[in-house]
Design an enzyme around this catalytic site. Structure first.
Site, short mmCIF file in Angstrom:
data_model
loop_
_atom_site.label_atom_id
_atom_site.label_comp_id
_atom_site.label_asym_id
_atom_site.label_seq_id
_atom_site.Cartn_x
_atom_site.Cartn_y
_atom_site.Cartn_z
N HIS A 9 0.95 -0.94 0.00
CA HIS A 9 0.10 0.59 -0.18
C HIS A 9 1.13 1.53 -0.12
O HIS A 9 2.33 1.14 0.45
CB HIS A 9 -0.79 -0.25 1.54
CG HIS A 9 -0.28 0.35 2.66
ND1 HIS A 9 0.52 0.99 2.69
CD2 HIS A 9 0.01 -1.27 3.65
CE1 HIS A 9 0.69 0.74 4.18
NE2 HIS A 9 1.04 -0.28 4.44
N GLU A 87 -2.14 -7.36 7.51
CA GLU A 87 -0.59 -6.96 7.90
C GLU A 87 -0.84 -7.47 9.76
O GLU A 87 -1.95 -7.99 10.00
CB GLU A 87 -0.44 -5.53 8.55
CG GLU A 87 0.79 -4.97 9.30
CD GLU A 87 2.36 -5.81 8.18
OE1 GLU A 87 2.30 -6.63 7.46
OE2 GLU A 87 2.61 -4.69 7.39
#
Length: 229
Positions: A9, A87
């Protein structure tokens, strides 16, 4: 064969000030938005058409995907979220400073149990150490973490192969991408320090992943040239 463009990202507020994001979330900064705009333009300049798109369910990956699809002229393709490719969860350390966790708490734990060593400790050791000291009870064991990462990416690849997709884009997270590469190719060095907006190239065919270039910044670099002409 499915060509997979696995993206970290764009740069966020917490990335900028050195805080461990994990399952907590902050939006992309202006620089982060610019970086993934460059990425999308780089994909467009290379003529890459995606058949499907996937991301974690974190706001920063969803925001990143929006910039990629809009700037690569790939809007409107099938897109879904998968929480399994989030994550790592840092539990009670989510939102804390990276240095406090990775340079303070974890080395002390390793020293106390006699496992302190030069270089980066392996993912299993780090995950289980975080789990052991997490006071909130949110962190994952390595078995849980590695299991959901491998399952999530594998199911995405299988789904894409069944749909005859040639090119897919996935937006995930730095530590998750590094762990996944190591899980599917344990003989390779574990990637560390992947840049925001970098691309890790994978292919999937007949139940097997292959790893190409890891942390590729060439698409962003091409997009930057387009923007600065």
């Amino acid at each position: 064969m499915v060509n997979i463009y696995l993206v970290r990202h764009g740069k966020t507020m917490f990335n900028t000030i050195g805080r461990a994001q994990g399952w907590s979330d902050t939006p992309l900064t202006a620089a982060g938005e610019m970086g993934v705009t460059e990425l999308g333009l780089g994909f467009k300049a290379k003529g890459i058409k995606f058949d499907r798109a996937y991301s974690s369910d974190s706001g920063r990956t969803i925001q990143t995907m929006g910039f990629i699809l809009a700037n690569s002229e790939n809007e409107g393709i099938p897109y879904r979220f998968d929480k399994r490719i989030r994550e790592w969860c840092f539990g009670s350390f989510d939102g804390g400073y990276d240095g406090e966790l990775f340079d303070g708490v974890l080395p002390r734990i390793f020293a106390e149990n006699g496992s302190l060593e030069e270089g980066f400790p392996d993912d299993e050791k780090v995950a289980n150490a975080i789990y052991a000291v997490d006071t909130a009870g949110w962190a994952e064991t390595w078995e849980q973490l590695s299991g959901r990462i491998l399952e999530g990416f594998t199911d995405i690849a299988k789904e894409s192969e069944a749909a005859d997709a040639n090119n897919i884009v996935i937006v995930s997270h730095g530590m998750t991408i590094g762990s996944f590469v190591k899980l599917i190719r344990p003989e390779l060095p574990r990637p560390h320090g992947l840049d925001n907006g970098s691309v890790t190239h994978l292919t999937y065919e007949n139940g097997k992943f292959s790893v190409g270039k890891v942390g590729d910044m060439s698409y962003r670099e091409l997009g930057n040239k387009i923007l600065t002409k």
